[in-house]
Design an enzyme around this catalytic site. Structure first.
Site: not given
Ligand SMILES: *[C@@H]1O[C@H](CO)[C@@H](O)[C@H](O)[C@H]1NC(C)=O
Ligand SMILES: *[C@@H]1O[C@H](CO)[C@@H](O)[C@H](O)[C@H]1NC(C)=O
Ligand SMILES: *[C@@H]1O[C@H](CO)[C@@H](O)[C@H](O)[C@H]1NC(C)=O
Ligand SMILES: *[C@@H]1O[C@H](CO)[C@@H](O)[C@H](O)[C@H]1NC(C)=O
Ligand SMILES: *[C@@H]1O[C@H](CO)[C@@H](O)[C@H](O)[C@H]1NC(C)=O
Ligand SMILES: *[C@@H]1O[C@H](CO)[C@@H](O)[C@H](O)[C@H]1NC(C)=O
Ligand SMILES: *[C@@H]1O[C@H](CO)[C@@H](O)[C@H](O)[C@H]1NC(C)=O
Ligand SMILES: *[C@@H]1O[C@H](CO)[C@@H](O)[C@H](O)[C@H]1NC(C)=O
Ligand SMILES: *[C@@H]1O[C@H](CO)[C@@H](O)[C@H](O)[C@H]1NC(C)=O
Ligand SMILES: *[C@@H]1O[C@H](CO)[C@@H](O)[C@H](O)[C@H]1NC(C)=O
Length: 860
Positions: A580, A582, A584-585, A587, A601, A696
């Protein structure tokens, strides 16, 4: 009928006329006991504080009633005091029967919740000497009728919401000794008669009535008995009248926070032999301060800060025998600081920041045994620091930032109580003394903007520091790594010679690594104590091995027993493991040696917070245990990034499922998923104080188990990366914009209703079977708009609802669609809270399980 109705009022009036003389006749003979019970009947007494008031016992024995034998002049056998303060009373206070109690001398209704105007009947309490209505939630005007209380000695109406003018009639209360009207909303100009007539007053408090618009009245000087005068923050202007010089009994004079201007009258202090507290702070007073203040030999507090005083502080002031506090900061005082009579001075606080004092720091400060705070920043002091500066056994705060001091920082040896040491912005040279590390409670150190050289002593690690600012010096060498890791606020910039993590210079001398290992081992011990607080805690420290030359230390904190090592973690950060991406970075899915899978994450741009702060946030999140919240197993911290380790569920995320070539799960499962998410979210919102917000929520942050049980993950990231980085990342992430509530950009404070919006978007995905963002398709409009465009057209539902679901579920889907539309309402106040969403979905869920109805469980 109509005639009878018209006659009724007439009849009542007649009846009233007939019986009212009877009432008067009977009340005339009421005993004090009955009168008090009448009064009690007008009160609401929720806590039953007056339950002992009954006919069965004599009233002098009732709680909160005191009787004393009265003086002959009182005209009653006993004098009665009612002390009804702080009893939670309210109600429609009616004092008319109360005032007929013979000998009623004192009445306190302070600290109650009356929420009414001051009852006019109180004016009939002719024998009353003390009336206290302080903080009783009274409002409205100050009734002039109170002037009838001829025996009144003490009137306390403070801390209510009394408004309007102070009636001049109160000047008739010639015997008044205490008049406290502080903390109200009084306004207008005070009548001079109030001052000329109330010559017996000892205490006059008009403070905190910011709407009074008076010049300081000259007549105040005629209140010769005044001991206590507070006019703090009451809108007074003009000059201090010369008449004040004659208030010989004054002990406390507080004229602070007004708009006074001009000079303090010459001779001020000459006759104030009893003055103990003088507060003239925060006005516009100017000129030099009169020398005569040194005659006030009982003075304890001298507060004149925030004015425009010039010249020297009167020399005699410093040596007054009882003086404890000098607060003279933010003026324009000049001159040198005198030496103190060290053996005798009782000074505790000297605050003279932001003036133009010059010359050296008195050598005798350290000899004043009571000195607790010496704060003289922003002056022109020069010379070197006395070595005994904090020898006073009480000295806690030293602030001599931004002067022109020079020389080396002495070895402070005796500063057992020193908490704060601010020496910034001077010309200090030489090393930071290692002996600072021996001061047991030193917590804040600011040595920035000096010319200090050498390294940062490792001894500072002995301290429980909260702030170390050594920026803008000429320091060099390695910064102790654990200092970096542990300190909430460390400022190192502007020292080109310093090297270490987070600095432009890396100290990559290989020989230094062993030392680092040792330092880290030491840190482990100190952290372990903190981590042991958690029920399941394992702890390991690993060095970053995989990614090249940097030797940044990592700290791995686990809240559950997971067999993961740092090496495994970093080896797993590979593109092929990305499941993943997102805001923020990325996964990563990492399969551990024992077969367990974890989702990690990896938060970029998360370097802002210290290890300690991150650990605290993580602890909060790790404590959240709920069957629809993904377990947070632990986290890994380094200067520069934080990775959070979550339990991984075999079916992956809801997004994976929705985006799969064929999204085929049935309606029953979809409702199950939605309900799970809703319950998880409701738990976050409602079962934690302070409330935990997800902030989020999106389908990729919902993990699914074998039975489609949903687990919410990825919450509270804002707490780890900080609000700024959170906002930036969310704003820059275009892929998941449609989950974000429209008000997010324009309100400062996040709310649970923003999460509700995001949930609504997920529910729309489940109802339509379409991913929220449909990239690179004809329909590249987000799902909320896509649905809204179809909702009101004929046969729109047919277009919206996922056609792959059998039409038997249509009713439930329609209901879910309506719920989703409410959740995604543009107006946040029209969205339901999560508990309501849960209830609606539960109803749907049982509908979806129609084959096995369990009506007894429906609890709506
Ligand atoms: C207070 O009580 C007396 C009787 O005890 C009554 O005559 C009077 O009207 C009452 N006053 C108010 C303001 O209710
Ligand atoms: C005071 O009473 C008014 C109505 O009489 C009410 O609106 C107000 O909320 C009350 N205030 C408090 C603090 O109870
Ligand atoms: C009035 O009552 C309050 C609360 O009991 C008390 O703090 C205050 O000192 C009293 N005022 C006077 C003048 O006694
Ligand atoms: C002030 O006191 C005098 C005499 O003591 C009295 O005549 C006068 O009415 C008082 N003034 C007011 C406003 O009550
Ligand atoms: C210094 O004092 C002046 C008034 O004399 C004030 O305006 C200013 O804000 C003060 N500065 C600081 C940093 O306190
Ligand atoms: C020390 O003085 C400086 C300059 O006036 C000020 O900014 C700082 O807040 C003060 N520090 C403390 C702890 O009072
Ligand atoms: C401090 O400054 C004064 C002038 O304000 C100067 O006369 C004196 O020599 C200076 N003292 C030191 C030690 O620099
Ligand atoms: C640290 O010192 C620098 C330079 O004096 C200053 O700009 C900065 O505000 C200080 N930081 C803190 C938190 O005191
Ligand atoms: C990280 O921060 C830098 C600068 O602060 C910014 O340019 C970059 O876009 C950020 N990266 C992410 C993924 O937010
Ligand atoms: C749909 O129609 C109803 C009235 O039938 C209206 O209240 C509502 O605002 C409409 N919704 C949209 C999204 O246009």
């Amino acid at each position: 009928m109509a005639a009878a109705a018209a006659c009724l009022p007439l009849f009542l009036l007649l009846l009233l006329l007939l019986i009212s003389p009877l009432i008067i006749a009977s009340t005339a003979q009421q005993t004090p006991q009955e009168l008090l019970l009448d009064f009690k009947a007008s009160l609401a007494d929720p806590s039953g504080a007056l339950s002992s008031w009954s006919r069965a016992t004599p009233y002098c024995n009732w709680a909160h009633v005191a009787c004393a034998s009265a003086t002959a002049s009182a005209g009653a056998a006993v004098s009665v005091s009612l002390s009804l303060q702080g009893l939670g009373l309210s109600g429609d206070l009616n004092a008319s029967s109360l005032c007929r109690v013979p000998g009623l001398a004192a009445l306190s209704l302070a600290s109650n919740a009356f929420n009414q105007t001051i009852p006019l009947e109180l004016a009939r309490c002719a024998s009353l000497a003390a009336l206290n209505l302080s903080a009783g939630a009274f409002w409205g005007p100050l009734p002039e009728q109170l002037a009838a209380l001829a025996s009144l000695v003490s009137l306390d109406l403070s801390r209510n919401s009394i408004e309007g003018q102070v009636p001049a009639g109160l000047a008739a209360l010639g015997g008044l000794q205490v008049l406290n009207l502080g903390g109200n909303l009084l306004s207008g100009v005070l009548h001079p008669a109030l001052f000329t007539n109330l010559t017996s007053l000892h205490l006059l408090d008009l403070s905190g009535n910011r709407f009074l618009e008076s010049e300081l009245p000259r007549e105040l000087g005629e209140m010769r008995s005044l001991r206590w005068l507070s006019l703090r923050g009451s809108g007074f202007s003009g000059v201090i009248p010369e008449s004040f010089l004659g208030l010989e009994q004054l002990q406390v004079l507080d004229l602070s926070m007004n708009s006074l201007a001009g000079v303090v009258p010459p001779g001020f202090g000459l006759k104030l032999q009893k003055l103990m507290t003088l507060d003239l702070s925060q006005n516009g007073l100017s000129g030099p301060f009169p020398e005569e203040i040194a005659r006030c030999t009982m003075l304890q507090r001298f507060e004149v800060h925030g004015n425009a005083f010039t010249g020297e502080l009167p020399a005699g002031l410093w040596s007054l025998p009882d003086l404890r506090v000098i607060r003279a900061h933010s003026n324009r005082f000049t001159g040198r600081l005198p030496e103190f009579p060290g053996g005798q001075s009782r000074l505790e606080q000297v605050q003279i920041d932001n003036n133009s004092f010059s010359g050296g720091i008195p050598q005798s400060i350290g000899a004043v045994r009571t000195m607790y705070r010496f704060s003289a920043s922003l002056n022109e002091l020069n010379g070197s620091l006395p070595g005994n500066l904090c020898d006073s056994p009480a000295m806690s705060i030293i602030n001599i930032s931004r002067n022109s001091l020079s020389g080396t920082i002495p070895e402070f040896k005796n500063c057992k109580r020193l908490v704060s040491l601010y020496l910034a912005g001077n010309g200090f040279t030489g090393p930071i003394p290692a002996s600072l590390g021996d001061l047991p409670v030193l917590t804040y150190i600011d040595l920035s903007s000096n010319g200090l050289t050498g390294g940062i002593p490792t001894q500072l690690l002995n301290l429980k520091l909260a702030l170390l600012n050594v920026s803008y010096n000429q320091l060099s060498g390695r910064v102790p790594p654990s200092l970096v890791a542990e300190l909430p606020a460390l400022f190192l910039q502007g020292n080109p010679g310093l090297c270490g993590p987070g600095l432009p210079n890396d100290c990559d001398a290989p020989s230094s690594r062993k030392h680092q290992g040792l330092a880290l081992a030491a840190t482990v011990v100190s952290f372990l104590t903190g981590v042991a607080l958690l029920a399941v805690g394992a702890f390991a420290v690993c060095k970053r091995l995989v990614h090249g030359s940097e030797s940044t230390p990592w700290k791995l904190v686990l809240f559950h027993p997971v067999k993961i090592t740092g090496e495994e973690l970093f080896a797993g950060f590979q593109d092929k493991n990305v499941i993943g991406r997102g805001a923020f970075g990325k996964v990563y899915l990492i399969v551990l040696q024992d077969g367990q899978s974890v989702a990690v994450k990896r938060l970029v741009n998360s370097s802002k917070l210290t290890f300690r702060a991150v650990k605290n946030e993580m602890k909060v999140m790790a404590r959240i245990r709920h069957k629809h919240i993904a377990k947070m197993l632990g986290f890994c911290y380094s200067e520069g990034e934080v990775s959070i380790i979550y339990d991984y569920l075999q079916r992956g995320s809801l997004q994976d499922l929705i985006c799969a070539p064929k999204f085929t799960i049935g309606w029953k499962e979809r409702v199950r998923i939605a309900l799970g998410i809703a319950q998880g979210l409701e738990h976050l919102h409602n079962d934690h104080t302070p409330q935990v917000l997800h902030r989020d929520l999106k389908s990729s942050n919902v993990l699914l188990g074998d039975e489609f049980e949903a687990r919410v993950t990825g919450f509270g990231i804002d707490r780890v990366v900080g609000e700024m980085a959170y906002q930036c990342s969310m704003a820059s992430d275009l892929n998941y914009k449609c989950y974000v509530a429209p008000e997010q950009g324009c309100t400062k404070k996040p709310t649970h209703l923003m999460d509700v919006y995001s949930f609504g978007v997920i529910l729309l995905e489940l109802v339509t079977g379409k991913p929220a963002e449909q990239r690179a398709s004809d329909d590249s409009v987000d799902i909320v708009r896509w649905v809204r465009r179809r909702v009101n057209v004929t046969d729109g539902a047919a277009q919206i609802l996922d056609p792959s679901i059998s039409s038997t579920a249509k009713q439930g889907m329609q209901a879910a669609l309506e719920l989703a539309l409410r959740c995604t309402s543009v107006m946040h106040d029209q969205r339901p809270a999560m508990d309501e969403v849960v209830r609606s979905l539960q109803a749907l869920c049982f509908g979806a399980h129609a084959e096995t109805p369990r009506p007894t469980e429906i609890d709506l």
